[in-house]
Write a protein that holds these residues in place. Structure first.
Motif, PDB file in Angstrom:
ATOM      1  N   VAL A 289      46.564  40.410  43.857  1.00  0.00           N
ATOM      2  CA  VAL A 289      47.331  39.577  42.884  1.00  0.00           C
ATOM      3  C   VAL A 289      47.958  40.639  41.754  1.00  0.00           C
ATOM      4  N   ARG A 290      47.682  41.832  41.924  1.00  0.00           N
ATOM      5  CA  ARG A 290      48.344  42.962  41.019  1.00  0.00           C
ATOM      6  C   ARG A 290      49.205  42.821  40.244  1.00  0.00           C
ATOM      7  N   SER A 291      50.198  42.794  41.916  1.00  0.00           N
ATOM      8  CA  SER A 291      51.779  42.556  42.255  1.00  0.00           C
ATOM      9  C   SER A 291      52.716  41.594  41.277  1.00  0.00           C
ATOM     10  N   ALA A 292      51.511  40.232  41.202  1.00  0.00           N
ATOM     11  CA  ALA A 292      52.615  39.297  40.295  1.00  0.00           C
ATOM     12  C   ALA A 292      53.098  39.501  38.717  1.00  0.00           C
ATOM     13  N   ASP A 293      54.306  38.848  38.576  1.00  0.00           N
ATOM     14  CA  ASP A 293      55.073  38.916  38.053  1.00  0.00           C
ATOM     15  C   ASP A 293      54.144  38.767  36.678  1.00  0.00           C
ATOM     16  N   ARG A 294      53.519  37.955  36.580  1.00  0.00           N
ATOM     17  CA  ARG A 294      52.248  37.797  35.599  1.00  0.00           C
ATOM     18  C   ARG A 294      50.900  37.113  35.575  1.00  0.00           C
ATOM     19  N   ILE A 295      49.793  37.542  35.190  1.00  0.00           N
ATOM     20  CA  ILE A 295      49.041  36.610  35.349  1.00  0.00           C
ATOM     21  C   ILE A 295      47.797  36.326  34.634  1.00  0.00           C
ATOM     22  N   TYR A 296      47.711  35.321  34.924  1.00  0.00           N
ATOM     23  CA  TYR A 296      46.521  34.259  34.016  1.00  0.00           C
ATOM     24  C   TYR A 296      45.087  34.340  34.098  1.00  0.00           C
ATOM     25  N   VAL A 297      44.096  34.606  32.520  1.00  0.00           N
ATOM     26  CA  VAL A 297      43.033  34.740  33.517  1.00  0.00           C
ATOM     27  C   VAL A 297      42.777  33.969  33.097  1.00  0.00           C
ATOM     28  N   LEU A 298      41.528  32.678  33.633  1.00  0.00           N
ATOM     29  CA  LEU A 298      41.222  32.325  33.540  1.00  0.00           C
ATOM     30  C   LEU A 298      39.224  32.485  33.238  1.00  0.00           C
ATOM     31  N   ALA A 299      38.656  31.306  32.388  1.00  0.00           N
ATOM     32  CA  ALA A 299      37.161  31.604  32.279  1.00  0.00           C
ATOM     33  C   ALA A 299      36.793  30.557  31.079  1.00  0.00           C
ATOM     34  N   GLY A 300      36.041  29.435  31.601  1.00  0.00           N
ATOM     35  CA  GLY A 300      35.779  28.335  30.956  1.00  0.00           C
ATOM     36  C   GLY A 300      36.541  27.308  30.374  1.00  0.00           C
ATOM     37  N   GLY A 301      36.874  27.448  31.632  1.00  0.00           N
ATOM     38  CA  GLY A 301      38.799  26.416  31.507  1.00  0.00           C
ATOM     39  C   GLY A 301      39.754  26.813  30.661  1.00  0.00           C
ATOM     40  N   ARG A 302      40.096  28.144  29.851  1.00  0.00           N
ATOM     41  CA  ARG A 302      40.746  28.421  28.839  1.00  0.00           C
ATOM     42  C   ARG A 302      41.336  30.219  29.515  1.00  0.00           C
ATOM     43  N   VAL A 303      42.266  30.025  29.270  1.00  0.00           N
ATOM     44  CA  VAL A 303      43.188  30.712  29.499  1.00  0.00           C
ATOM     45  C   VAL A 303      42.571  32.136  28.158  1.00  0.00           C
ATOM     46  N   VAL A 304      41.722  33.205  28.294  1.00  0.00           N
ATOM     47  CA  VAL A 304      41.762  34.335  27.713  1.00  0.00           C
ATOM     48  C   VAL A 304      42.432  35.211  27.901  1.00  0.00           C
ATOM     49  N   GLU A 305      42.655  35.917  28.843  1.00  0.00           N
ATOM     50  CA  GLU A 305      44.755  36.853  28.900  1.00  0.00           C
ATOM     51  C   GLU A 305      45.354  36.229  29.527  1.00  0.00           C
ATOM     52  N   HIS A 306      46.438  36.441  29.242  1.00  0.00           N
ATOM     53  CA  HIS A 306      47.380  37.162  30.418  1.00  0.00           C
ATOM     54  C   HIS A 306      48.348  38.227  29.494  1.00  0.00           C
ATOM     55  N   GLY A 307      49.324  38.524  31.105  1.00  0.00           N
ATOM     56  CA  GLY A 307      50.497  39.651  31.297  1.00  0.00           C
ATOM     57  C   GLY A 307      49.888  39.957  31.768  1.00  0.00           C
ATOM     58  N   THR A 308      50.809  41.384  32.698  1.00  0.00           N
ATOM     59  CA  THR A 308      50.992  42.027  33.795  1.00  0.00           C
ATOM     60  C   THR A 308      50.010  42.312  33.493  1.00  0.00           C
ATOM     61  N   HIS A 309      49.635  43.022  35.705  1.00  0.00           N
ATOM     62  CA  HIS A 309      48.577  44.058  35.863  1.00  0.00           C
ATOM     63  C   HIS A 309      48.123  45.047  34.865  1.00  0.00           C
ATOM     64  N   ALA A 310      49.031  46.035  34.198  1.00  0.00           N
ATOM     65  CA  ALA A 310      49.434  47.198  33.945  1.00  0.00           C
ATOM     66  C   ALA A 310      48.898  46.449  32.404  1.00  0.00           C
ATOM     67  N   GLU A 311      49.588  45.834  31.856  1.00  0.00           N
ATOM     68  CA  GLU A 311      49.165  45.333  30.014  1.00  0.00           C
ATOM     69  C   GLU A 311      47.436  44.786  30.640  1.00  0.00           C
ATOM     70  N   LEU A 312      47.157  43.883  30.983  1.00  0.00           N
ATOM     71  CA  LEU A 312      45.998  43.978  31.657  1.00  0.00           C
ATOM     72  C   LEU A 312      45.047  44.863  31.432  1.00  0.00           C
ATOM     73  N   MET A 313      45.161  45.786  32.098  1.00  0.00           N
ATOM     74  CA  MET A 313      44.383  46.954  32.227  1.00  0.00           C
ATOM     75  C   MET A 313      44.591  47.756  31.023  1.00  0.00           C
ATOM     76  N   ALA A 314      45.414  47.797  30.158  1.00  0.00           N
ATOM     77  CA  ALA A 314      45.478  48.645  29.008  1.00  0.00           C
ATOM     78  C   ALA A 314      44.733  48.153  28.198  1.00  0.00           C
ATOM     79  N   LEU A 315      44.482  46.547  27.753  1.00  0.00           N
ATOM     80  CA  LEU A 315      43.742  45.580  27.080  1.00  0.00           C
ATOM     81  C   LEU A 315      42.636  46.253  26.953  1.00  0.00           C
ATOM     82  N   GLY A 316      41.816  46.449  28.257  1.00  0.00           N
ATOM     83  CA  GLY A 316      40.583  47.040  29.016  1.00  0.00           C
ATOM     84  C   GLY A 316      39.572  45.068  28.350  1.00  0.00           C
ATOM     85  N   GLY A 317      39.740  44.224  28.757  1.00  0.00           N
ATOM     86  CA  GLY A 317      38.867  42.821  28.177  1.00  0.00           C
ATOM     87  C   GLY A 317      38.499  42.304  29.885  1.00  0.00           C
TER      88      GLY A 317
END
Length: 613
Positions: free
Chosen positions: A565-593
């Motif tokens: 999934v790291r090459s996807a245009d955008r990534i949505y992270v779900l937890a407990g039925g909610r979107v908790v993060e979204h962005g590109t792989h690089a953005e999400l790694m930089a977020l550190g979440g």
């Protein structure tokens, strides 16, 4: 075009009361069903039964005249021709009855076909959410299992009731012509039988309602013990004895209920027969009194006695027909419920207007809870997909990824929130229009026990004759090498359950399912763990090519493997039925979440631990 009211089928909480007041409605429903299934057969059967029933008037009255003539003349002079005519009439009525009974078998088969077809149509059209409800499965179980027996019972009940009533009318007319006083008391002898039929039908109806959940469990246990899909684990865990014992316990419970029901119905029937017999004996005693009083001649008395016995027999058959109709009442009720839920005939309706492609799919505040769940699967999800993008959903098990994918494909309806295509709410589009634009590959994809080509062409069966497109889809999914090498190539039957079938490995089956999604050629593609059974090399090769294979299409990718999934245009992270993060792989790694945590955790499994300095 507004989406029609969701098709739902609910369980009856309690069996409705079964009484004679419901008989006209039940007969009308049965006749409507029979007319819809086989109008020609129904008219033929009823016509023959009319001949067999009303045709009794002439033989009875002619028989009385013959007796009078014999008693008057003291011989048989001049009675041969009328006697032969009576025999012919009796033969015609009997023949009509026999033919009607034989045609009942054909009528019942046509009823079975009609009933099963309507059940299949309704089951295919109800909202997917219905399959999460026990009540739906209870009604579906009763309807499908009853479809093999109840149509015959329905046809027999209708036929028996019609023939008996028409025959009773004919005999009643003849009896009234001989002695009107005997008619009402003879009819009274049948009343206990009718009441017993009603009570007996209610007892059976209630028993069927109580037995349905246990019957479903028994069927499921048989399924586990006899299906190939479960045979491996049943043997690996030694479950056969345990499952058989469980089936035996449920069967014992069933037998207790059946024995109780049989005893109750037998008591009702015996009491009714004794009461009816006592009333009929009183009718014959009245006939003797009328004869000894000189009100009836011996010939009239003989004809009247025959008419009384014949009328009583006809009314008894009518009561039996009523009993059969009430026994079939659950089937009629459940089938009518299915038909009412899906009144149209989907495969005969005009196709929904085509809508190919979209610029933007937007989800706002989406909430969804499964019927049997005590907490939401999705809670206020916001998401946006643009045409041509590859968007990934990641998250731990139970985070709501697959549920969200099913809502985006219009397989479920949200309880709150909005999903829209280019500003048009999905709820305002016919489900078929949405489904036509979506290709899905879920983790629990279906392995059709059909030829290989048909397995792939199931993606869009309207193009099943396009062999070149089938091969192209198989090639894109990497399935062509092993499918073309099968004994009959793409014509080879897949799965070992049928003669001549060939089984595939798990990874090969997944490639066939992926080819099915490619063959659908839809603008929106949902891939839920599409490489779960592929080896690492095959997975890497597939994802290296996925952008080229699905160029110009919007792809929703669900995977636990972060390398895919790291090459996807955008990534949505779900937890407990909610979107908790979204962005590109690089953005999400930089977020550190959460994403960075999960990615690092998974990556650590492939790295050797760093030795301490």
């Amino acid at each position: 075009m507004a989406d029609p009211t969701p098709i739902t089928i609910t369980e009856l909480a309690e069996p409705p009361p079964v009484d004679l007041r419901r008989l006209p409605a039940l007969v009308a429903a049965a006749v409507r069903m029979a007319w819809a299934a086989a109008p020609r057969e129904l008219l033929l059967v009823f016509g023959l039964q009319a001949i067999g029933g009303l045709g009794l008037i002439a033989p009875i009255l002619a028989g009385r005249d013959l007796l009078n003539r014999v008693m008057t003349t003291g011989g048989f002079e001049g009675v041969l021709l009328p006697g032969a005519l009576v025999l012919v009439l009796l033969g015609v009525t009997n023949l009509a009855g026999l033919i009607a009974t034989a045609r009942d078998d054909i009528l019942s088969e046509l009823l079975n076909r009609y009933a099963t077809r309507r059940i299949l149509l309704a089951a295919g059209e109800v909202e997917l959410e219905e399959f999460e409800r026990p009540g739906f499965h209870n009604r579906l179980e009763r309807a499908t299992t009853s479809a093999a027996l109840r149509p015959y019972q329905l046809a027999q009940g209708l036929g028996g009731l019609a023939q008996a009533l028409l025959g009773a009318v004919g005999v009643a007319v003849a009896l009234a012509a001989i002695e009107p006083l005997l008619l009402p008391v003879t009819v009274a002898a049948a009343v206990p039988l009718w009441v017993a039929g009603v009570r007996s039908g209610h007892v059976l109806y209630a028993a069927l309602m109580r037995l349905t959940p246990a019957e479903r469990e028994r069927s499921y246990l048989v399924y586990l013990l006899t299906r190939r899909e479960s045979a491996v684990e049943v043997r690996a865990y030694g479950l056969s004895r345990y499952l058989r014992d469980r089936w035996e316990r449920r069967t014992d419970e069933r037998m207790v209920e059946i024995r109780r029901t049989v005893r109750t119905r037998l008591k009702i029937t015996l009491l009714a027969r004794l009461t009816s017999g006592a009333v009929l004996a009183g009718v014959l005693a009245l006939l003797v009194l009328l004869t000894t009083a000189g009100r009836l001649t011996v010939a009239d008395a003989g004809a009247a006695a025959g008419a009384v016995l014949l009328l009583a027999a006809r009314l008894r058959v009518a009561a039996t027909g009523t009993d059969q109709l009430f026994e079939a009442a659950p089937f009629v009720a459940d089938l009518r419920g299915f038909i009412a839920a899906a009144p149209g005939v989907p495969d005969l309706l005009p196709p929904a207007p085509a809508r190919r492609g979209f610029d933007r799919l937007t989800v706002t505040g989406l909430h969804f809870t499964y019927p049997a769940a005590d907490r939401p699967a999705l809670r206020g999800v916001d998401l946006c997909l643009h045409s041509g993008e590859v968007v990934a959903l990641v998250g731990e098990n139970g985070s709501g990824k697959t549920t969200l994918a099913k809502l985006l494909g219009r397989l479920y309806r949200p309880q709150a929130g909005r999903s829209s295509l280019d500003g048009t709410d999905l709820a305002d589009l016919p489900p078929g229009t949405v489904h036509d634009n979506v290709a899905v590959l879920f983790q629990d994809f279906q392995r059709y026990l059909l030829p290989a080509a048909d397995n792939i062409a199931a993606g869009r069966w309207q193009r099943s004759g396009d062999q070149a497109a089938v091969v192209a889809a198989a090639t894109a999914a990497g399935a062509h090498p092993f499918l073309s090498a099968l004994p009959d190539g793409y014509a080879t039957l897949l799965g070992p359950q049928f003669v001549g079938g060939t089984d595939l490995s798990g990874g090969q089956w997944q490639r066939v399912a992926l080819a099915r999604a490619f063959f659908r050629d839809a603008p929106f593609v949902i891939l839920d763990e599409p490489t779960a059974t592929l080896d690492a090399r095959a997975e890497a090769e597939l994802f290296d090519r996925i952008r080229a294979l699905l160029a110009g299409r919007t792809v929703l990718l669900i995977s636990h493997r972060f390398s895919t999934v790291r090459s996807a245009d955008r990534i949505y992270v779900l937890a407990g039925g909610r979107v908790v993060e979204h962005g590109t792989h690089a953005e999400l790694m930089a977020l550190g979440g959460r994403y960075a945590e999960l990615f690092t955790l998974q990556a650590a499994g492939y790295l050797d631990p760093v030795p301490p300095p």
